[in-house]
Enzyme design. Structure first.
Site, PDB file in Angstrom:
ATOM      1  N   ARG A 172      -5.206 -11.055  42.157  1.00  0.00           N
ATOM      2  CA  ARG A 172      -5.510  -9.936  41.255  1.00  0.00           C
ATOM      3  C   ARG A 172      -4.641  -9.912  39.994  1.00  0.00           C
ATOM      4  NH1 ARG A 172      -8.886 -10.580  43.922  1.00  0.00           N
ATOM      5  NH2 ARG A 172      -9.904  -9.271  45.450  1.00  0.00           N
ATOM      6  N   SER A 223      -9.780   0.031  43.323  1.00  0.00           N
ATOM      7  CA  SER A 223      -8.576   0.092  44.156  1.00  0.00           C
ATOM      8  C   SER A 223      -7.352   0.369  43.293  1.00  0.00           C
ATOM      9  CB  SER A 223      -8.365  -1.230  44.890  1.00  0.00           C
ATOM     10  OG  SER A 223      -9.404  -1.422  45.813  1.00  0.00           O
ATOM     11  N   GLU A 299      -2.634  -2.108  41.431  1.00  0.00           N
ATOM     12  CA  GLU A 299      -3.658  -3.046  40.957  1.00  0.00           C
ATOM     13  C   GLU A 299      -4.230  -2.512  39.638  1.00  0.00           C
ATOM     14  OE1 GLU A 299      -6.354  -4.715  43.794  1.00  0.00           O
ATOM     15  OE2 GLU A 299      -8.039  -4.625  42.389  1.00  0.00           O
TER      16      GLU A 299
HETATM   17  C1  FAD Z   1     -16.218   1.336  41.907  1.00  0.00           C
HETATM   18  C2  FAD Z   1     -15.323   0.149  41.563  1.00  0.00           C
HETATM   19  C3  FAD Z   1     -15.327  -0.963  42.399  1.00  0.00           C
HETATM   20  C4  FAD Z   1     -14.494  -2.057  42.103  1.00  0.00           C
HETATM   21  N1  FAD Z   1     -14.516  -3.140  42.938  1.00  0.00           N
HETATM   22  C5  FAD Z   1     -13.731  -4.189  42.677  1.00  0.00           C
HETATM   23  C6  FAD Z   1     -13.724  -5.331  43.535  1.00  0.00           C
HETATM   24  O1  FAD Z   1     -14.457  -5.418  44.523  1.00  0.00           O
HETATM   25  N2  FAD Z   1     -12.884  -6.362  43.225  1.00  0.00           N
HETATM   26  C7  FAD Z   1     -12.080  -6.330  42.134  1.00  0.00           C
HETATM   27  O2  FAD Z   1     -11.350  -7.298  41.891  1.00  0.00           O
HETATM   28  N3  FAD Z   1     -12.063  -5.259  41.293  1.00  0.00           N
HETATM   29  C8  FAD Z   1     -12.860  -4.201  41.534  1.00  0.00           C
HETATM   30  N4  FAD Z   1     -12.846  -3.116  40.686  1.00  0.00           N
HETATM   31  C9  FAD Z   1     -11.904  -3.083  39.540  1.00  0.00           C
HETATM   32  C10 FAD Z   1     -12.490  -3.564  38.194  1.00  0.00           C
HETATM   33  O3  FAD Z   1     -13.887  -3.365  38.142  1.00  0.00           O
HETATM   34  C11 FAD Z   1     -12.162  -5.033  37.950  1.00  0.00           C
HETATM   35  O4  FAD Z   1     -10.767  -5.246  37.884  1.00  0.00           O
HETATM   36  C12 FAD Z   1     -12.823  -5.527  36.640  1.00  0.00           C
HETATM   37  O5  FAD Z   1     -12.688  -6.910  36.591  1.00  0.00           O
HETATM   38  C13 FAD Z   1     -12.197  -4.921  35.380  1.00  0.00           C
HETATM   39  O6  FAD Z   1     -13.027  -5.263  34.282  1.00  0.00           O
HETATM   40  P1  FAD Z   1     -13.140  -4.332  32.996  1.00  0.00           P
HETATM   41  O7  FAD Z   1     -14.014  -5.021  32.025  1.00  0.00           O
HETATM   42  O8  FAD Z   1     -13.549  -2.961  33.383  1.00  0.00           O
HETATM   43  O9  FAD Z   1     -11.642  -4.349  32.515  1.00  0.00           O
HETATM   44  P2  FAD Z   1     -10.805  -3.129  31.907  1.00  0.00           P
HETATM   45  O10 FAD Z   1     -10.574  -2.113  32.966  1.00  0.00           O
HETATM   46  O11 FAD Z   1     -11.402  -2.674  30.647  1.00  0.00           O
HETATM   47  O12 FAD Z   1      -9.427  -3.867  31.606  1.00  0.00           O
HETATM   48  C14 FAD Z   1      -8.618  -4.362  32.649  1.00  0.00           C
HETATM   49  C15 FAD Z   1      -7.505  -5.192  32.018  1.00  0.00           C
HETATM   50  O13 FAD Z   1      -8.088  -6.333  31.410  1.00  0.00           O
HETATM   51  C16 FAD Z   1      -7.793  -6.359  30.006  1.00  0.00           C
HETATM   52  N5  FAD Z   1      -8.988  -6.900  29.334  1.00  0.00           N
HETATM   53  C17 FAD Z   1     -10.283  -6.555  29.508  1.00  0.00           C
HETATM   54  N6  FAD Z   1     -11.079  -7.328  28.747  1.00  0.00           N
HETATM   55  C18 FAD Z   1     -10.263  -8.172  28.067  1.00  0.00           C
HETATM   56  C19 FAD Z   1     -10.473  -9.222  27.119  1.00  0.00           C
HETATM   57  N7  FAD Z   1     -11.707  -9.585  26.696  1.00  0.00           N
HETATM   58  N8  FAD Z   1      -9.387  -9.870  26.618  1.00  0.00           N
HETATM   59  C20 FAD Z   1      -8.139  -9.538  27.031  1.00  0.00           C
HETATM   60  N9  FAD Z   1      -7.866  -8.552  27.910  1.00  0.00           N
HETATM   61  C21 FAD Z   1      -8.919  -7.885  28.430  1.00  0.00           C
HETATM   62  C22 FAD Z   1      -7.490  -4.924  29.631  1.00  0.00           C
HETATM   63  O14 FAD Z   1      -6.647  -4.860  28.485  1.00  0.00           O
HETATM   64  C23 FAD Z   1      -6.787  -4.442  30.894  1.00  0.00           C
HETATM   65  O15 FAD Z   1      -5.446  -4.870  30.895  1.00  0.00           O
HETATM   66  C24 FAD Z   1     -13.665  -2.019  40.958  1.00  0.00           C
HETATM   67  C25 FAD Z   1     -13.678  -0.889  40.116  1.00  0.00           C
HETATM   68  C26 FAD Z   1     -14.502   0.184  40.407  1.00  0.00           C
HETATM   69  C27 FAD Z   1     -14.507   1.373  39.486  1.00  0.00           C
END
Ligand code: FAD
Length: 310
Positions: A172, A223, A299
């Site tokens: 992660r 999480s 996380e």
């Molecule tokens: C209901 C739910 C279920 C979930 N289930 C899982 C699961 O099963 N497994 C899991 O691993 N995660 C899970 N997640 C967490 C989350 O969805 C993941 O971590 C996802 O990959 C985050 O993507 P995001 O685009 O929303 O990133 P954001 O939340 O927007 O950003 C997360 C981090 O990444 C950085 N970031 C985002 N895009 C970029 C980019 N293009 N360049 C540089 N930095 C960037 C941001 O600055 C931040 O530090 C879940 C979340 C929810 C709400």
């Protein structure tokens, strides 16, 4: 000193001032970003990043905000939304090439439909490809680092292509936090007809389990804590199981509540603040530490907390 006119002269996309981050995070919490930029495409995004770096202002790249907790006072500097700017993907015979703003769920679905396996179990993760790479997102035995060939990043001056082994993926997390992820090439494997049948059943079961075990009808950030690695917790207990055994399911502070469906998730039942969420994080950490001797690690990514008292 940064002038808004100067910024609007550089960036073609929308530029907003004091934009509430609660509108851009899935948990619906977070104060204003000084500057919130929605670039129209990749060049526009790179220009915005260069502009802010030249003005020595911090820049947070935002995907879907599904793994982010933003301080109630918001974030200083700029938030740059990547999802509308970094679009497009191409499925190949042995994988796919995609821009970082594409939804991970879409890429998982389309590649599976094309008979390719490797990310099909990640379909329920509500983030972008960029966020998934930064977080090394994973579920049901699959994680991004297993399929990455290379990642394109922008460092403020130029675009570089990083090979998988140079990225520092771990559970992660990745070494991509301080870069702007533009896109990636993923290697996927061809699925036989029997594989497709077996994987289809596994995907349906995973989606059923998600619906049954996650509070999907409430705003949340996934999480909150990383699961301890094997050997780091008694009997291999996960973060949620330890929090549950401490009797904290349903504990509320303000509008934030430790979900009674999944103890490693905090839901916003209405009007929750980041400090409500933080208070629950502290209480869960303390309880788990005193009962199990395990210090849970976050996380969820924090934004705006650097010098704040939380
Ligand atoms: C209901 C739910 C279920 C979930 N289930 C899982 C699961 O099963 N497994 C899991 O691993 N995660 C899970 N997640 C967490 C989350 O969805 C993941 O971590 C996802 O990959 C985050 O993507 P995001 O685009 O929303 O990133 P954001 O939340 O927007 O950003 C997360 C981090 O990444 C950085 N970031 C985002 N895009 C970029 C980019 N293009 N360049 C540089 N930095 C960037 C941001 O600055 C931040 O530090 C879940 C979340 C929810 C709400």
């Amino acid at each position: 000193m940064l002038s808004l006119e100067e910024l609007r002269g550089v960036v073609r996309g929308k530029v907003l001032i004091s934009e509430p981050m609660s509108d851009h995070t899935t948990i619906g919490v977070g104060g204003p970003a000084d500057f919130f930029v929605e670039p129209v495409d990749r060049d526009d995004l790179c220009r915005a990043v260069t502009f802010f770096r030249r003005h020595r202002l911090p820049c947070l790249v935002l995907g879907r905000g599904s793994n982010l907790l933003v301080h109630d006072d918001g974030v200083r500097g700029a938030v740059i939304a990547a999802s509308g700017a970094l679009c497009g993907y191409r499925i190949r015979r042995d994988g796919l090439v995609a821009s970082a703003g594409e939804p991970l769920s879409l890429l998982a679905a389309r590649s599976f439909e094309a008979g390719l396996g490797g990310i099909e179990m990640l379909q329920g993760i509500p983030g972008t490809l960029g966020g998934a790479l930064v977080m090394n997102a994973g579920a049901w035995g699959q994680q991004m680092s297993d399929v990455v060939v290379s990642v394109d990043v922008f460092d403020g001056d130029r675009v570089r292509t990083l090979k998988r082994d140079a990225i520092g993926f771990a559970y992660r997390c990745s070494g991509l936090d301080d870069t702007v992820v533009l896109g990636a090439a993923l290697r996927l494997r061809h699925l036989s007809e029997a594989d497709v049948r077996e994987r289809t059943a596994a995907r349906e079961e995973a989606m059923r389990r998600r619906k049954a075990t996650q509070p999907l009808s409430w705003p949340n950030a996934g999480s909150i804590f990383r699961n301890p690695l094997p050997g780091e917790s008694p009997d291999g207990l996960g973060a949620g199981a330890m929090i549950e055994q401490c009797g904290l399911k349903g504990l509320g502070v303000g509008g934030a509540v430790i979900s009674d469906v999944h103890a490693n998730m905090i839901i916003n039942t209405g009007g929750a603040t980041a400090s409500d969420v933080m208070e629950l994080i502290h209480r869960a950490r303390e309880a788990v530490s005193s009962r199990f001797g395990v210090m849970l690690e976050l996380e969820v990514m924090l934004a705006g907390f650097e010098n704040a008292c939380c």
